[in-house]
Motif scaffolding. Structure first.
Motif, PDB file in Angstrom:
ATOM      1  N   UNK A 115     -30.168 -10.666   7.357  1.00  0.00           N
ATOM      2  CA  UNK A 115     -29.055  -9.893   6.821  1.00  0.00           C
ATOM      3  C   UNK A 115     -28.842 -10.173   5.335  1.00  0.00           C
ATOM      4  N   UNK A 116     -29.006 -11.423   4.953  1.00  0.00           N
ATOM      5  CA  UNK A 116     -28.883 -11.763   3.532  1.00  0.00           C
ATOM      6  C   UNK A 116     -29.988 -11.087   2.731  1.00  0.00           C
ATOM      7  N   UNK A 117     -31.195 -11.102   3.261  1.00  0.00           N
ATOM      8  CA  UNK A 117     -32.312 -10.454   2.575  1.00  0.00           C
ATOM      9  C   UNK A 117     -32.101  -8.950   2.473  1.00  0.00           C
ATOM     10  N   UNK A 118     -31.454  -8.374   3.488  1.00  0.00           N
ATOM     11  CA  UNK A 118     -31.174  -6.932   3.440  1.00  0.00           C
ATOM     12  C   UNK A 118     -30.202  -6.604   2.308  1.00  0.00           C
ATOM     13  N   UNK A 119     -29.207  -7.473   2.085  1.00  0.00           N
ATOM     14  CA  UNK A 119     -28.259  -7.233   0.995  1.00  0.00           C
ATOM     15  C   UNK A 119     -28.945  -7.339  -0.359  1.00  0.00           C
ATOM     16  N   UNK A 120     -29.938  -8.212  -0.453  1.00  0.00           N
ATOM     17  CA  UNK A 120     -30.709  -8.321  -1.699  1.00  0.00           C
ATOM     18  C   UNK A 120     -31.510  -7.047  -1.917  1.00  0.00           C
ATOM     19  N   UNK A 121     -32.094  -6.534  -0.830  1.00  0.00           N
ATOM     20  CA  UNK A 121     -32.873  -5.297  -0.926  1.00  0.00           C
ATOM     21  C   UNK A 121     -31.992  -4.115  -1.327  1.00  0.00           C
ATOM     22  N   UNK A 122     -30.718  -4.173  -0.937  1.00  0.00           N
ATOM     23  CA  UNK A 122     -29.780  -3.104  -1.309  1.00  0.00           C
ATOM     24  C   UNK A 122     -29.209  -3.307  -2.712  1.00  0.00           C
ATOM     25  N   UNK A 123     -29.706  -4.316  -3.410  1.00  0.00           N
ATOM     26  CA  UNK A 123     -29.298  -4.589  -4.788  1.00  0.00           C
ATOM     27  C   UNK A 123     -27.820  -4.956  -4.905  1.00  0.00           C
ATOM     28  N   UNK A 124     -27.293  -5.646  -3.877  1.00  0.00           N
ATOM     29  CA  UNK A 124     -25.917  -6.128  -3.955  1.00  0.00           C
ATOM     30  C   UNK A 124     -25.849  -7.370  -4.834  1.00  0.00           C
ATOM     31  N   UNK A 125     -24.753  -7.495  -5.565  1.00  0.00           N
ATOM     32  CA  UNK A 125     -24.535  -8.712  -6.349  1.00  0.00           C
ATOM     33  C   UNK A 125     -24.190  -9.859  -5.396  1.00  0.00           C
ATOM     34  N   UNK A 126     -24.204 -11.097  -5.936  1.00  0.00           N
ATOM     35  CA  UNK A 126     -23.877 -12.252  -5.095  1.00  0.00           C
ATOM     36  C   UNK A 126     -22.459 -12.137  -4.534  1.00  0.00           C
ATOM     37  N   UNK A 127     -21.510 -11.719  -5.362  1.00  0.00           N
ATOM     38  CA  UNK A 127     -20.124 -11.596  -4.894  1.00  0.00           C
ATOM     39  C   UNK A 127     -19.994 -10.522  -3.823  1.00  0.00           C
TER      40      UNK A 127
END
Length: 240
Positions: A115-127
């Motif tokens: 799930x964390x990797x998916x948020x990175x793939x979606x170009x989400x910021x850390x916050x």
């Protein structure tokens, strides 16, 4: 019984002080736990080192020792005198916050890596990752242990009378010394501590059910009041 009824206002005043100390300590411990717990999950060595130092120092020192230091040693060392209640809140908050920081760190690390990797793939910021994906799931895992720590914090305030704070235990001690009724004096404190703990337990279970319901882990009705009297049970297949 007549002994307790006549002195009930004094016990309630002491209980109110205990509630204030507990609320203040929980607020401070929660802020410290979230800050240092999240800091401990960062990739850099310096943030993790800062978190580790705080956790190891304050987890390794008894809350009573911190309380005595705040009330008696700090004024000698710095010339700055803390008010008794504030010193007590600092002591229990710093101590329990160290335990809470490990709870936060562990809960965040338990969020599935995919799930964390998916948020990175979606170009989400850390916050954005923390606010929208990681913390909502970690929060549901933190709550049961946070509830236990909150109860422990409330019980830790029972020694604040040693630095001159007129809490519930101090009232019971005064009643014992003034009347010689040891059993009845501490029976009043026992009952009120128990009631405070039960209210806290119900509050934590309500938060648990709300967090799990938002994640789809329990039915939306939550079982009503009877549901709060037992630990939440995830629905079949929920949370996947």
């Amino acid at each position: 019984m007549e002994f307790l009824i006549e002195r009930l206002p004094l016990y309630l005043e002491g209980a109110w002080v205990t509630v204030q100390l507990t609320a203040g300590g929980i607020a401070l411990a929660f802020v410290l736990a979230m800050f240092f717990g999240i800091l401990g999950t960062r990739s850099g060595r310096f943030p993790r080192a800062v978190s580790t130092v705080y956790v190891e120092v304050f987890r390794g020192i008894a809350a009573l020792v911190i309380m005595f230091w705040m009330a008696y040693a700090l004024p000698i060392a710095t010339g700055f005198q803390l008010e008794g209640r504030f010193a007590a809140i600092l002591a229990v908050g710093l101590n329990l916050g160290a335990y809470g920081a490990e709870v936060v760190r562990g809960a965040i690390n338990a969020v599935p890596r995919a799930q964390v990797e998916a948020t990175v793939a979606l170009n989400m910021s850390w916050s954005q990752r923390m606010r929208l994906v990681v913390l909502p799931q970690a929060w549901a895992q933190m709550l049961p242990t946070f509830g236990n720590l909150s109860i422990e914090l409330m019980k830790a305030t029972a020694v604040v009378y040693l630095i001159g704070v007129a809490d519930l235990t101090a009232v019971a001690q005064q009643m014992r010394q003034g009347t010689g009724e040891t059993v009845l004096a501490f029976m009043g404190a026992l009952v009120l501590y128990y009631l405070i703990a039960q209210v806290m337990i119900l509050g934590i279970r309500l938060l648990e059910r709300r967090a799990n319901r938002r994640l789809g882990r329990i039915p939306s009705d939550g079982g009503g009041l009877l549901g709060l009297l037992r630990p939440p049970t995830p629905a079949a297949g929920g949370g996947k």
